[in-house]
Design an enzyme around this catalytic site. Structure first.
Site, mmCIF file in Angstrom:
data_model
loop_
_atom_site.group_PDB
_atom_site.id
_atom_site.type_symbol
_atom_site.label_atom_id
_atom_site.label_comp_id
_atom_site.label_asym_id
_atom_site.label_seq_id
_atom_site.Cartn_x
_atom_site.Cartn_y
_atom_site.Cartn_z
ATOM 1 N N ARG A 5 -31.682 35.981 9.743
ATOM 2 C CA ARG A 5 -32.089 34.799 9.512
ATOM 3 C C ARG A 5 -32.947 34.435 8.181
ATOM 4 N NH1 ARG A 5 -37.210 31.906 12.759
ATOM 5 N NH2 ARG A 5 -37.120 29.853 11.953
ATOM 6 N N HIS A 6 -32.945 33.318 7.619
ATOM 7 C CA HIS A 6 -33.400 32.894 6.274
ATOM 8 C C HIS A 6 -35.028 33.060 6.532
ATOM 9 C CE1 HIS A 6 -35.318 29.287 7.887
ATOM 10 N NE2 HIS A 6 -34.217 29.188 8.435
ATOM 11 N N HIS B 52 -29.349 30.947 10.379
ATOM 12 C CA HIS B 52 -30.514 30.145 11.035
ATOM 13 C C HIS B 52 -30.928 30.672 12.377
ATOM 14 C CE1 HIS B 52 -29.891 27.493 7.630
ATOM 15 N NE2 HIS B 52 -28.431 27.688 7.911
ATOM 16 N N ASN C 234 -41.128 25.629 8.212
ATOM 17 C CA ASN C 234 -41.211 26.727 9.017
ATOM 18 C C ASN C 234 -42.654 27.087 9.582
ATOM 19 O OD1 ASN C 234 -38.577 28.816 7.935
ATOM 20 N ND2 ASN C 234 -38.438 27.467 9.864
ATOM 21 N N ARG D 136 -31.945 27.284 1.971
ATOM 22 C CA ARG D 136 -32.742 28.433 2.399
ATOM 23 C C ARG D 136 -31.825 29.733 2.696
ATOM 24 N NH1 ARG D 136 -32.811 24.450 6.085
ATOM 25 N NH2 ARG D 136 -32.404 24.642 8.328
ATOM 26 N N GLU E 245 -27.340 25.408 10.342
ATOM 27 C CA GLU E 245 -28.124 24.991 11.572
ATOM 28 C C GLU E 245 -27.837 24.085 12.572
ATOM 29 O OE1 GLU E 245 -29.591 26.662 13.697
ATOM 30 O OE2 GLU E 245 -31.827 26.901 13.185
#
Length: 196
Positions: A12-13, A156, A19, A66, A93
């Site tokens: 995952r980024h 994502h 976030n 990202r 995503e």
């Protein structure tokens, strides 16, 4: 799914400011923050420790900023050319539609009935102008079918949940609520998965 499918190293980024603030990013193109860049390096080191032939793997990422940043930082951290990877639009995503940019608290305040409907069935609920996890699975399934060799994928949290449902048989209720860690590697091998 084919049990002899190639191994997938899913990353995952790294963290973004959204976030950190608990905002729904979906398909908004938000860059990594400082911690996110550190997490990308950490993911590279973890990948190197779990995949001794990391230089021979295929590398593929969502085209969002990202995920590209995460991929390029992690590749640089393990001595690979930062741009030696492919982009796949299907890995973007899940979209939260009109809710993108809001926190869940803000969604629950603005649209309590819709938020309650989603809580009852996170997997199948479609936010206004958005997409459900069930729809995301339909988008991701052909990506998995196209993988022919051991592959590193940077994408994502929602996409990871789709991979876990499709590849590992994680039930939809569980998959919709699983924590998907930043800075770590989700190794998917056959029907099994583990975090490194």
């Amino acid at each position: 799914m084919n049990p002899s499918r190639p191994k997938i190293y899913f990353i995952r980024h790294g963290e973004t400011d959204w976030n950190l603030e608990g905002r729904l990013q979906g398909q908004k193109d938000i860059p990594l923050n400082d911690l996110g860049r550190v997490q990308a390096e950490e993911a590279g080191r973890r990948l190197q420790s779990v995949a001794p032939h990391y230089e021979d793997l295929a590398y593929m990422a969502s085209p969002m900023l990202r995920t590209r940043e995460t991929m390029e930082i992690l590749r640089g951290a393990i001595g690979l050319h930062p741009e030696g990877y492919k982009l796949d639009e299907r890995l973007v995503e899940i979209t939260f539609g009109a809710w993108e940019g809001m926190t869940w608290k803000e969604v629950r305040k603005a649209e309590p009935q819709l938020a309650a409907l989603r809580e009852r069935d996170k997997w199948n609920y479609i936010p206004p102008g958005g997409e459900s996890y069930a729809m995301l699975v339909d988008r991701i399934h052909p990506v998995i079918e196209d993988i022919t060799r051991d592959t590193v994928i940077v994408a994502h949290g929602g996409v990871a949940r789709a991979f876990l449902a499709l590849c590992c048989g994680v039930n939809s209720r569980q998959a919709a609520s699983m924590d998907i860690w930043q800075g770590r590697v989700l190794v998917i091998e056959g029907r099994n998965h583990r975090w490194v």
